[in-house]
Design an enzyme around this catalytic site. Structure first.
Site, PDB file in Angstrom:
ATOM      1  N   ARG A   1       0.814  -1.229   0.000  1.00  0.00           N
ATOM      2  CA  ARG A   1       0.000   0.000   0.000  1.00  0.00           C
ATOM      3  C   ARG A   1       0.842   1.271   0.000  1.00  0.00           C
ATOM      4  O   ARG A   1       0.392   2.328   0.430  1.00  0.00           O
ATOM      5  CB  ARG A   1      -0.980   0.025   1.177  1.00  0.00           C
ATOM      6  CG  ARG A   1      -1.972  -1.124   1.139  1.00  0.00           C
ATOM      7  CD  ARG A   1      -3.239  -0.791   1.894  1.00  0.00           C
ATOM      8  NE  ARG A   1      -4.194  -1.868   1.740  1.00  0.00           N
ATOM      9  CZ  ARG A   1      -4.271  -2.917   2.537  1.00  0.00           C
ATOM     10  NH1 ARG A   1      -3.449  -3.020   3.564  1.00  0.00           N
ATOM     11  NH2 ARG A   1      -5.161  -3.847   2.318  1.00  0.00           N
TER      12      ARG A   1
ATOM     13  N   LYS B   1       2.088  11.521 -11.189  1.00  0.00           N
ATOM     14  CA  LYS B   1       1.364  10.544 -12.023  1.00  0.00           C
ATOM     15  C   LYS B   1       2.253   9.325 -12.215  1.00  0.00           C
ATOM     16  O   LYS B   1       3.398   9.448 -12.658  1.00  0.00           O
ATOM     17  CB  LYS B   1       1.029  11.142 -13.390  1.00  0.00           C
ATOM     18  CG  LYS B   1      -0.206  12.009 -13.394  1.00  0.00           C
ATOM     19  CD  LYS B   1      -0.610  12.355 -14.814  1.00  0.00           C
ATOM     20  CE  LYS B   1      -1.844  13.241 -14.815  1.00  0.00           C
ATOM     21  NZ  LYS B   1      -2.206  13.693 -16.182  1.00  0.00           N
TER      22      LYS B   1
ATOM     23  N   GLU C   1       7.898  19.027 -24.459  1.00  0.00           N
ATOM     24  CA  GLU C   1       7.135  19.298 -23.228  1.00  0.00           C
ATOM     25  C   GLU C   1       7.456  20.706 -22.699  1.00  0.00           C
ATOM     26  O   GLU C   1       6.593  21.356 -22.104  1.00  0.00           O
ATOM     27  CB  GLU C   1       7.441  18.251 -22.150  1.00  0.00           C
ATOM     28  CG  GLU C   1       7.055  16.812 -22.521  1.00  0.00           C
ATOM     29  CD  GLU C   1       5.545  16.520 -22.499  1.00  0.00           C
ATOM     30  OE1 GLU C   1       4.743  17.420 -22.165  1.00  0.00           O
ATOM     31  OE2 GLU C   1       5.175  15.376 -22.833  1.00  0.00           O
TER      32      GLU C   1
ATOM     33  N   LYS D   1       4.833  23.583 -14.027  1.00  0.00           N
ATOM     34  CA  LYS D   1       4.034  22.393 -13.702  1.00  0.00           C
ATOM     35  C   LYS D   1       3.616  22.392 -12.230  1.00  0.00           C
ATOM     36  O   LYS D   1       2.466  22.067 -11.904  1.00  0.00           O
ATOM     37  CB  LYS D   1       4.830  21.126 -14.052  1.00  0.00           C
ATOM     38  CG  LYS D   1       3.984  19.888 -13.839  1.00  0.00           C
ATOM     39  CD  LYS D   1       4.458  18.695 -14.605  1.00  0.00           C
ATOM     40  CE  LYS D   1       3.463  17.548 -14.359  1.00  0.00           C
ATOM     41  NZ  LYS D   1       3.876  16.300 -14.955  1.00  0.00           N
TER      42      LYS D   1
ATOM     43  N   GLU E   1      -6.285  16.232 -11.228  1.00  0.00           N
ATOM     44  CA  GLU E   1      -6.770  16.599 -12.558  1.00  0.00           C
ATOM     45  C   GLU E   1      -8.293  16.712 -12.600  1.00  0.00           C
ATOM     46  O   GLU E   1      -8.945  16.184 -13.503  1.00  0.00           O
ATOM     47  CB  GLU E   1      -6.271  15.567 -13.592  1.00  0.00           C
ATOM     48  CG  GLU E   1      -6.259  16.108 -15.001  1.00  0.00           C
ATOM     49  CD  GLU E   1      -5.546  15.196 -16.000  1.00  0.00           C
ATOM     50  OE1 GLU E   1      -4.341  14.933 -15.813  1.00  0.00           O
ATOM     51  OE2 GLU E   1      -6.202  14.760 -16.942  1.00  0.00           O
TER      52      GLU E   1
ATOM     53  N   ARG F   1      -5.525  20.904 -13.967  1.00  0.00           N
ATOM     54  CA  ARG F   1      -4.374  20.114 -14.431  1.00  0.00           C
ATOM     55  C   ARG F   1      -4.551  19.614 -15.866  1.00  0.00           C
ATOM     56  O   ARG F   1      -3.577  19.265 -16.527  1.00  0.00           O
ATOM     57  CB  ARG F   1      -4.114  18.949 -13.465  1.00  0.00           C
ATOM     58  CG  ARG F   1      -2.849  18.190 -13.808  1.00  0.00           C
ATOM     59  CD  ARG F   1      -2.425  17.212 -12.740  1.00  0.00           C
ATOM     60  NE  ARG F   1      -1.230  16.495 -13.152  1.00  0.00           N
ATOM     61  CZ  ARG F   1      -0.455  15.792 -12.345  1.00  0.00           C
ATOM     62  NH1 ARG F   1      -0.754  15.710 -11.062  1.00  0.00           N
ATOM     63  NH2 ARG F   1       0.614  15.160 -12.798  1.00  0.00           N
TER      64      ARG F   1
ATOM     65  N   ASN G   1      -2.375  18.575 -20.514  1.00  0.00           N
ATOM     66  CA  ASN G   1      -2.588  17.612 -21.608  1.00  0.00           C
ATOM     67  C   ASN G   1      -2.569  18.282 -22.980  1.00  0.00           C
ATOM     68  O   ASN G   1      -2.894  17.633 -23.976  1.00  0.00           O
ATOM     69  CB  ASN G   1      -3.927  16.881 -21.412  1.00  0.00           C
ATOM     70  CG  ASN G   1      -3.937  16.082 -20.127  1.00  0.00           C
ATOM     71  OD1 ASN G   1      -2.895  15.604 -19.699  1.00  0.00           O
ATOM     72  ND2 ASN G   1      -5.092  15.959 -19.500  1.00  0.00           N
TER      73      ASN G   1
ATOM     74  N   HIS H   1      -1.666  16.314 -26.012  1.00  0.00           N
ATOM     75  CA  HIS H   1      -1.520  14.901 -25.664  1.00  0.00           C
ATOM     76  C   HIS H   1      -2.644  14.004 -26.188  1.00  0.00           C
ATOM     77  O   HIS H   1      -2.415  12.814 -26.411  1.00  0.00           O
ATOM     78  CB  HIS H   1      -1.374  14.752 -24.148  1.00  0.00           C
ATOM     79  CG  HIS H   1       0.029  15.055 -23.678  1.00  0.00           C
ATOM     80  ND1 HIS H   1       0.617  16.287 -23.877  1.00  0.00           N
ATOM     81  CD2 HIS H   1       0.959  14.293 -23.059  1.00  0.00           C
ATOM     82  CE1 HIS H   1       1.846  16.267 -23.378  1.00  0.00           C
ATOM     83  NE2 HIS H   1       2.078  15.065 -22.886  1.00  0.00           N
TER      84      HIS H   1
ATOM     85  N   HIS I   1      -1.382  10.821 -28.109  1.00  0.00           N
ATOM     86  CA  HIS I   1      -1.635   9.435 -27.702  1.00  0.00           C
ATOM     87  C   HIS I   1      -2.272   8.627 -28.830  1.00  0.00           C
ATOM     88  O   HIS I   1      -2.072   7.418 -28.927  1.00  0.00           O
ATOM     89  CB  HIS I   1      -2.539   9.409 -26.458  1.00  0.00           C
ATOM     90  CG  HIS I   1      -1.811   9.821 -25.210  1.00  0.00           C
ATOM     91  ND1 HIS I   1      -2.430   9.979 -23.985  1.00  0.00           N
ATOM     92  CD2 HIS I   1      -0.502  10.116 -24.997  1.00  0.00           C
ATOM     93  CE1 HIS I   1      -1.540  10.356 -23.086  1.00  0.00           C
ATOM     94  NE2 HIS I   1      -0.364  10.448 -23.671  1.00  0.00           N
TER      95      HIS I   1
ATOM     96  N   HIS J   1       7.427   9.702 -27.602  1.00  0.00           N
ATOM     97  CA  HIS J   1       6.363  10.505 -26.992  1.00  0.00           C
ATOM     98  C   HIS J   1       6.514  11.999 -27.307  1.00  0.00           C
ATOM     99  O   HIS J   1       5.562  12.658 -27.730  1.00  0.00           O
ATOM    100  CB  HIS J   1       6.342  10.262 -25.477  1.00  0.00           C
ATOM    101  CG  HIS J   1       5.305  11.069 -24.761  1.00  0.00           C
ATOM    102  ND1 HIS J   1       3.954  10.909 -24.986  1.00  0.00           N
ATOM    103  CD2 HIS J   1       5.414  12.069 -23.842  1.00  0.00           C
ATOM    104  CE1 HIS J   1       3.277  11.760 -24.238  1.00  0.00           C
ATOM    105  NE2 HIS J   1       4.132  12.475 -23.535  1.00  0.00           N
TER     106      HIS J   1
HETATM  107  N1  GLY Z   1       2.084  15.149 -18.025  1.00  0.00           N
HETATM  108  C1  GLY Z   1       0.834  15.722 -17.654  1.00  0.00           C
HETATM  109  C2  GLY Z   1       0.585  15.719 -16.189  1.00  0.00           C
HETATM  110  O1  GLY Z   1       1.446  15.340 -15.419  1.00  0.00           O
HETATM  111  O2  GLY Z   1      -0.496  16.071 -15.752  1.00  0.00           O
END
Ligand code: GLY
Length: 374
Positions: free
Chosen positions: A123, A145, A197, A240, A250, A254, A258, A261, A265, A277
């Site tokens: 956990r 993330k 990025e 960020k 998010e 947040r 994206n 993205h 994707h 990427h």
């Molecule tokens: N790479 C996008 C984020 O971390 O929200």
């Protein structure tokens, strides 16, 4: 060295992102105060194990840790539950307990995979990220993330199609150590992917950094000294951090990260497409501009500047052999960022300002694809 402290509401303990030159050799003394323990597990990107693993291990041993080390391959196929399962076996074999730090060394794939394993084993074990690519330093290592891809059998193409980061968690590291010396051996293609990025961050919230990217063009990053590199990475981390501190999970804000993205994707996992990427994100930025122009949101000046900056740092702005718009839009619906049958896009307004559009028409999305189609 620059240190940025992130304050996330849950967990309430802040963590630091340390950016400097030669930090891998000091990692043990940096990790020990935040993770006092006698055992540590290093999960290292196989591609950089020869460069960094021995030095990191020596530093950790010097700080009193009994160190276990596992190398993993960093490609999208290996970013999987099978690799996570392998890590669980290694963690068990090394007799980790709930206070043993897991230290990921490598690019975003290794950080995401090891971070997910750390977040779920017993956990949750303390997780330290040591990013060694520009992309991981400015983006993947910050904000918590973690996750792996998961192949599912639905969708237009029938056969198993790996969905990006479908399994994952929000799990903040206890420390991030970004050693710019690690970038000295990084191939140019990796640097360009990281810059995609950085351009994204500049469009979202740092007009000055965008202007810097415009000025330096093809010399961006590779021609800079350590101080300039550290400053630039810190600037990206701050864009960020400023967002994830206000919306870790998010729920809305947040989503702006994206930008590009949802387009990216859809193509980067397309069978037979060999895009990294960052390269897919660069095309995604151009496509987002195309959609933004069709929606009347993106100013023509902004569109032109984005296109010039992406090309200026050496990233492709067009791609041949793309599938049809219908097929691509179907793939976008399968992305975890879509909601219901609707596709949400982030589109630039001006440099430094973006808009979240919750339901974008197929024709506007198609205009984005048309803009990148060669
Ligand atoms: N790479 C996008 C984020 O971390 O929200």
């Amino acid at each position: 060295m620059k240190t940025i402290e992130l304050h996330i509401a849950d967990p309430p303990t802040p963590y630091q992102v340390m950016i400097g030159a030669g930090l891998i050799d000091q990692a043990g003394s940096m990790i020990a105060p935040v993770c006092p323990h006698d055992r540590a597990m290093v999960v290292c990107d196989q591609a950089v194990a020869d460069l960094h693993a021995a030095r990191l291990k020596a530093s950790l041993t010097g700080a009193g840790y009994d160190v276990s080390l596992i190398s993993i391959e960093s490609n999208e196929e290996r970013k999987s539950l099978d690799t996570v399962s392998r890590l669980y076996h290694e963690f068990t074999g090394a007799r980790l307990d709930r206070h043993s730090p897991v230290i990921a060394v490598g690019g975003g794939i290794v950080g995401d995979t090891a971070g997910f394993a750390a977040s779920t084993f017993m956990r949750g074990l303390p997780f330290v990220n040591v990013p060694t690519t520009l992309l991981a330093m400015v983006d993947a290592s910050v904000g918590g993330k973690t996750g792996v891809n998961f192949a599912h059998h639905e969708g237009a193409r029938g056969s198993a199609h790996p969905a990006k980061n479908l399994i994952g968690s929000f799990y903040q590291p206890v420390l991030v150590i970004a050693d710019v010396n690690a970038l000295a051996t990084l191939p140019d293609r990796h640097i360009r992917c990281g810059l995609a990025e950085c351009i994204k961050h500049a469009i979202i919230g740092d007009g000055e950094m965008f202007a810097q990217l415009e000025r330096s063009g093809g010399a961006t990053f590779s021609a800079w000294d350590d101080e300039a590199r550290i400053e630039f990475i810190a600037r990206n981390v701050m864009v960020k951090a400023n967002i994830v501190e206000r919306d870790q999970r998010e729920s809305r804000l947040r989503m702006v990260l994206n930008l590009g993205h949802t387009y990216a994707h859809a193509i980067e996992t397309w069978p037979g497409v060999n895009l990294w990427h960052g390269e897919a994100v660069a095309l995604g930025l151009i496509a987002s501009v195309g959609a933004g122009l069709a929606l009347g949101i993106t100013s023509p000046d902004c569109a032109q500047r984005v296109e010039q900056v992406v090309a200026g740092v050496g990233l492709a702005t067009r791609m041949g052999g793309l599938p049809s718009n219908d097929e691509l839009i179907e793939a976008m619906r399968g992305d975890k960022k879509s909601h219901g049958n609707r596709i949400r896009l982030i589109v630039p307004r001006e440099i430094g300002s973006v808009e979240i559009v919750d339901e974008v028409s197929a024709s506007a999305i198609g205009s984005g694809w048309d803009r990148v189609r060669k």
